[in-house]
Design a protein around this motif. Structure first.
Motif, PDB file in Angstrom:
ATOM      1  N   ALA A  44      15.493  -8.872   3.062  1.00  0.00           N
ATOM      2  CA  ALA A  44      14.049  -8.777   3.277  1.00  0.00           C
ATOM      3  C   ALA A  44      13.526 -10.136   3.717  1.00  0.00           C
ATOM      4  O   ALA A  44      14.136 -11.174   3.436  1.00  0.00           O
ATOM      5  N   GLY A  45      12.378 -10.107   4.410  1.00  0.00           N
ATOM      6  CA  GLY A  45      11.805 -11.347   4.907  1.00  0.00           C
ATOM      7  C   GLY A  45      10.420 -11.648   4.376  1.00  0.00           C
ATOM      8  O   GLY A  45       9.766 -12.584   4.829  1.00  0.00           O
ATOM      9  N   SER A  46       9.960 -10.845   3.403  1.00  0.00           N
ATOM     10  CA  SER A  46       8.621 -11.058   2.845  1.00  0.00           C
ATOM     11  C   SER A  46       8.563 -10.531   1.415  1.00  0.00           C
ATOM     12  O   SER A  46       9.479  -9.835   0.966  1.00  0.00           O
ATOM     13  N   VAL A  47       7.484 -10.858   0.721  1.00  0.00           N
ATOM     14  CA  VAL A  47       7.302 -10.362  -0.645  1.00  0.00           C
ATOM     15  C   VAL A  47       7.199  -8.837  -0.642  1.00  0.00           C
ATOM     16  O   VAL A  47       7.893  -8.149  -1.397  1.00  0.00           O
ATOM     17  N   ALA A  48       6.342  -8.299   0.222  1.00  0.00           N
ATOM     18  CA  ALA A  48       6.133  -6.848   0.252  1.00  0.00           C
ATOM     19  C   ALA A  48       7.421  -6.103   0.573  1.00  0.00           C
ATOM     20  O   ALA A  48       7.755  -5.098  -0.071  1.00  0.00           O
ATOM     21  N   GLU A  49       8.143  -6.600   1.567  1.00  0.00           N
ATOM     22  CA  GLU A  49       9.391  -5.955   1.956  1.00  0.00           C
ATOM     23  C   GLU A  49      10.432  -6.077   0.840  1.00  0.00           C
ATOM     24  O   GLU A  49      11.191  -5.144   0.565  1.00  0.00           O
ATOM     25  N   GLY A  50      10.446  -7.236   0.167  1.00  0.00           N
ATOM     26  CA  GLY A  50      11.390  -7.434  -0.926  1.00  0.00           C
ATOM     27  C   GLY A  50      11.133  -6.495  -2.089  1.00  0.00           C
ATOM     28  O   GLY A  50      12.068  -5.912  -2.650  1.00  0.00           O
ATOM     29  N   ASP A  70       3.969 -13.893   3.124  1.00  0.00           N
ATOM     30  CA  ASP A  70       2.854 -13.210   2.465  1.00  0.00           C
ATOM     31  C   ASP A  70       2.755 -13.571   0.982  1.00  0.00           C
ATOM     32  O   ASP A  70       2.137 -12.840   0.196  1.00  0.00           O
ATOM     33  N   GLY A  71       3.317 -14.691   0.596  1.00  0.00           N
ATOM     34  CA  GLY A  71       3.263 -15.117  -0.803  1.00  0.00           C
ATOM     35  C   GLY A  71       4.424 -16.042  -1.111  1.00  0.00           C
ATOM     36  O   GLY A  71       4.930 -16.730  -0.224  1.00  0.00           O
ATOM     37  N   THR A  72       4.858 -16.042  -2.358  1.00  0.00           N
ATOM     38  CA  THR A  72       5.961 -16.902  -2.761  1.00  0.00           C
ATOM     39  C   THR A  72       7.067 -16.093  -3.421  1.00  0.00           C
ATOM     40  O   THR A  72       6.866 -14.946  -3.828  1.00  0.00           O
ATOM     41  N   GLY A  73       8.226 -16.735  -3.540  1.00  0.00           N
ATOM     42  CA  GLY A  73       9.316 -16.096  -4.259  1.00  0.00           C
ATOM     43  C   GLY A  73       8.954 -15.829  -5.705  1.00  0.00           C
ATOM     44  O   GLY A  73       9.463 -14.889  -6.325  1.00  0.00           O
ATOM     45  N   ILE A  74       8.051 -16.649  -6.243  1.00  0.00           N
ATOM     46  CA  ILE A  74       7.570 -16.446  -7.615  1.00  0.00           C
ATOM     47  C   ILE A  74       6.850 -15.101  -7.713  1.00  0.00           C
ATOM     48  O   ILE A  74       7.046 -14.331  -8.658  1.00  0.00           O
ATOM     49  N   ASP A  75       5.998 -14.812  -6.705  1.00  0.00           N
ATOM     50  CA  ASP A  75       5.290 -13.521  -6.668  1.00  0.00           C
ATOM     51  C   ASP A  75       6.284 -12.363  -6.645  1.00  0.00           C
ATOM     52  O   ASP A  75       6.118 -11.367  -7.361  1.00  0.00           O
ATOM     53  N   LEU A  76       7.305 -12.505  -5.811  1.00  0.00           N
ATOM     54  CA  LEU A  76       8.302 -11.445  -5.680  1.00  0.00           C
ATOM     55  C   LEU A  76       9.050 -11.221  -6.989  1.00  0.00           C
ATOM     56  O   LEU A  76       9.199 -10.083  -7.447  1.00  0.00           O
ATOM     57  N   MET A 197       4.061 -27.063  -6.533  1.00  0.00           N
ATOM     58  CA  MET A 197       3.321 -27.469  -7.727  1.00  0.00           C
ATOM     59  C   MET A 197       3.528 -26.510  -8.896  1.00  0.00           C
ATOM     60  O   MET A 197       3.080 -26.773 -10.009  1.00  0.00           O
ATOM     61  N   GLY A 198       4.195 -25.367  -8.626  1.00  0.00           N
ATOM     62  CA  GLY A 198       4.437 -24.408  -9.685  1.00  0.00           C
ATOM     63  C   GLY A 198       3.192 -23.630 -10.066  1.00  0.00           C
ATOM     64  O   GLY A 198       3.067 -23.158 -11.194  1.00  0.00           O
ATOM     65  N   LEU A 199       2.275 -23.465  -9.114  1.00  0.00           N
ATOM     66  CA  LEU A 199       1.034 -22.734  -9.360  1.00  0.00           C
ATOM     67  C   LEU A 199       1.064 -21.409  -8.605  1.00  0.00           C
ATOM     68  O   LEU A 199       1.925 -21.185  -7.758  1.00  0.00           O
ATOM     69  N   GLN A 200       0.106 -20.542  -8.914  1.00  0.00           N
ATOM     70  CA  GLN A 200       0.097 -19.206  -8.332  1.00  0.00           C
ATOM     71  C   GLN A 200      -1.116 -18.951  -7.442  1.00  0.00           C
ATOM     72  O   GLN A 200      -1.051 -18.143  -6.525  1.00  0.00           O
ATOM     73  N   ARG A 201      -2.248 -19.632  -7.721  1.00  0.00           N
ATOM     74  CA  ARG A 201      -3.482 -19.362  -6.981  1.00  0.00           C
ATOM     75  C   ARG A 201      -4.167 -20.660  -6.604  1.00  0.00           C
ATOM     76  O   ARG A 201      -4.028 -21.675  -7.283  1.00  0.00           O
ATOM     77  N   ARG A 202      -4.940 -20.619  -5.531  1.00  0.00           N
ATOM     78  CA  ARG A 202      -5.646 -21.816  -5.076  1.00  0.00           C
ATOM     79  C   ARG A 202      -6.680 -22.257  -6.113  1.00  0.00           C
ATOM     80  O   ARG A 202      -7.006 -23.445  -6.191  1.00  0.00           O
ATOM     81  N   THR A 203      -7.196 -21.314  -6.925  1.00  0.00           N
ATOM     82  CA  THR A 203      -8.149 -21.704  -7.968  1.00  0.00           C
ATOM     83  C   THR A 203      -7.494 -22.645  -8.991  1.00  0.00           C
ATOM     84  O   THR A 203      -8.160 -23.499  -9.572  1.00  0.00           O
ATOM     85  N   GLN A 204      -6.187 -22.462  -9.208  1.00  0.00           N
ATOM     86  CA  GLN A 204      -5.471 -23.357 -10.115  1.00  0.00           C
ATOM     87  C   GLN A 204      -5.350 -24.757  -9.517  1.00  0.00           C
ATOM     88  O   GLN A 204      -5.354 -25.752 -10.233  1.00  0.00           O
ATOM     89  N   VAL A 205      -5.226 -24.813  -8.188  1.00  0.00           N
ATOM     90  CA  VAL A 205      -5.194 -26.110  -7.511  1.00  0.00           C
ATOM     91  C   VAL A 205      -6.531 -26.822  -7.704  1.00  0.00           C
ATOM     92  O   VAL A 205      -6.576 -28.011  -8.030  1.00  0.00           O
ATOM     93  N   ALA A 206      -7.632 -26.085  -7.503  1.00  0.00           N
ATOM     94  CA  ALA A 206      -8.961 -26.665  -7.684  1.00  0.00           C
ATOM     95  C   ALA A 206      -9.147 -27.170  -9.115  1.00  0.00           C
ATOM     96  O   ALA A 206      -9.701 -28.256  -9.340  1.00  0.00           O
ATOM     97  N   ALA A 207      -8.655 -26.391 -10.079  1.00  0.00           N
ATOM     98  CA  ALA A 207      -8.763 -26.797 -11.480  1.00  0.00           C
ATOM     99  C   ALA A 207      -7.935 -28.054 -11.747  1.00  0.00           C
ATOM    100  O   ALA A 207      -8.359 -28.942 -12.497  1.00  0.00           O
ATOM    101  N   TRP A 208      -6.757 -28.135 -11.124  1.00  0.00           N
ATOM    102  CA  TRP A 208      -5.903 -29.304 -11.314  1.00  0.00           C
ATOM    103  C   TRP A 208      -6.567 -30.549 -10.744  1.00  0.00           C
ATOM    104  O   TRP A 208      -6.565 -31.614 -11.373  1.00  0.00           O
ATOM    105  N   VAL A 209      -7.188 -30.437  -9.560  1.00  0.00           N
ATOM    106  CA  VAL A 209      -7.884 -31.570  -8.947  1.00  0.00           C
ATOM    107  C   VAL A 209      -9.034 -32.017  -9.830  1.00  0.00           C
ATOM    108  O   VAL A 209      -9.240 -33.214 -10.064  1.00  0.00           O
TER     109      VAL A 209
END
Length: 224
Positions: A44-50, A70-76, A197-209
């Motif tokens: 597979a070449g994407s999260v959805a396909e995987g 379409d995401g990360t291996g973590i999502d998959l 960074m080991g995060l899942q969402r951009r909101t977590q990035v904003a919180a980290w900053v």
């Protein structure tokens, strides 16, 4: 099916490979198919396909890249683990990153392997993980984190800039305009930096900053 010297048949280890680069994927598949006692049952070449293909073939082991379109291996790994907890996951990546390592452990990955390893080593890891071994543990991460405390240290300069702009509250479109790049490029940067960074969402990035800025402000106030 493999045949033992005694004439008994044993099941091959079924492996699924998830990587968005076809050349890389095919190279890994050739290594697996040439190795005794294992075979590739899906690619597979994407999260959805995987997720879709894992539900069809129920692989014993997944080799998963961290960066997918379409995401990360973590999502998959999280999605597959929710429905197929018996499927064991190996992260196969180019990034030797502690935060991504911790995120992989959190979603149940059994091993974390760099793409620079030899083919025989990949096969050995697949056998070990299929046999129930865990080659990724909290002690390894804790030891490594003592040496690497900054989750952004492996980011590229462009990814660091995107992190700062996310912290400013800018949308993907606004970041693209600010950096004079395509919005799709911004999304690719975010996918990469989240994995590193080991995060899942951009909101977590904003919180980290925000937390980093607060910490810097507190230290500055203390030193006055």
């Amino acid at each position: 099916m493999d045949t033992t010297p005694e004439g008994l048949q044993t099941e091959s280890i079924s492996v699924m490979i998830v990587d968005d680069h076809e050349v890389v994927r095919r190279g890994i598949a050739e290594v697996i198919d040439r190795s005794e006692g294992m075979s590739v049952v899906a690619e597979a070449g994407s999260v959805a396909e995987g997720v879709r293909r894992a539900s069809l073939v129920h692989p014993q082991v997944m080799l998963v890249d961290l960066q997918l379109p379409d995401g990360t291996g973590i999502d998959l790994m999280r999605s597959v683990r929710a429905t197929q907890p018996e499927t064991r996951a190996i992260v196969l990546t180019s990034f030797d990153d502690d935060s991504a390592l911790a995120a992989a452990l959190e979603v149940g990955a059994a091993a974390y392997v760099l793409k620079s390893v030899r083919g025989a080593e990949i096969a050995d890891v697949v056998r070990a993980v299929a046999a129930g071994r865990v080659l990724l543990d909290e002690r390894t991460i804790t030891r490594r984190r003592r040496e690497h405390d900054d989750p952004t240290e492996d980011l590229t300069p462009s990814e660091v800039r995107v992190v700062d702009l996310i912290g400013e509250g800018l949308s993907n479109r606004e970041i693209a305009e600010r950096l004079s790049i395509a919005e799709k490029t911004v999304k690719n940067h975010i996918t990469s930096l989240l994995a590193k960074m080991g995060l899942q969402r951009r909101t977590q990035v904003a919180a980290w900053v925000a937390a980093r800025k607060h910490h810097a402000w507190a230290q500055d106030s203390t030193n006055r």
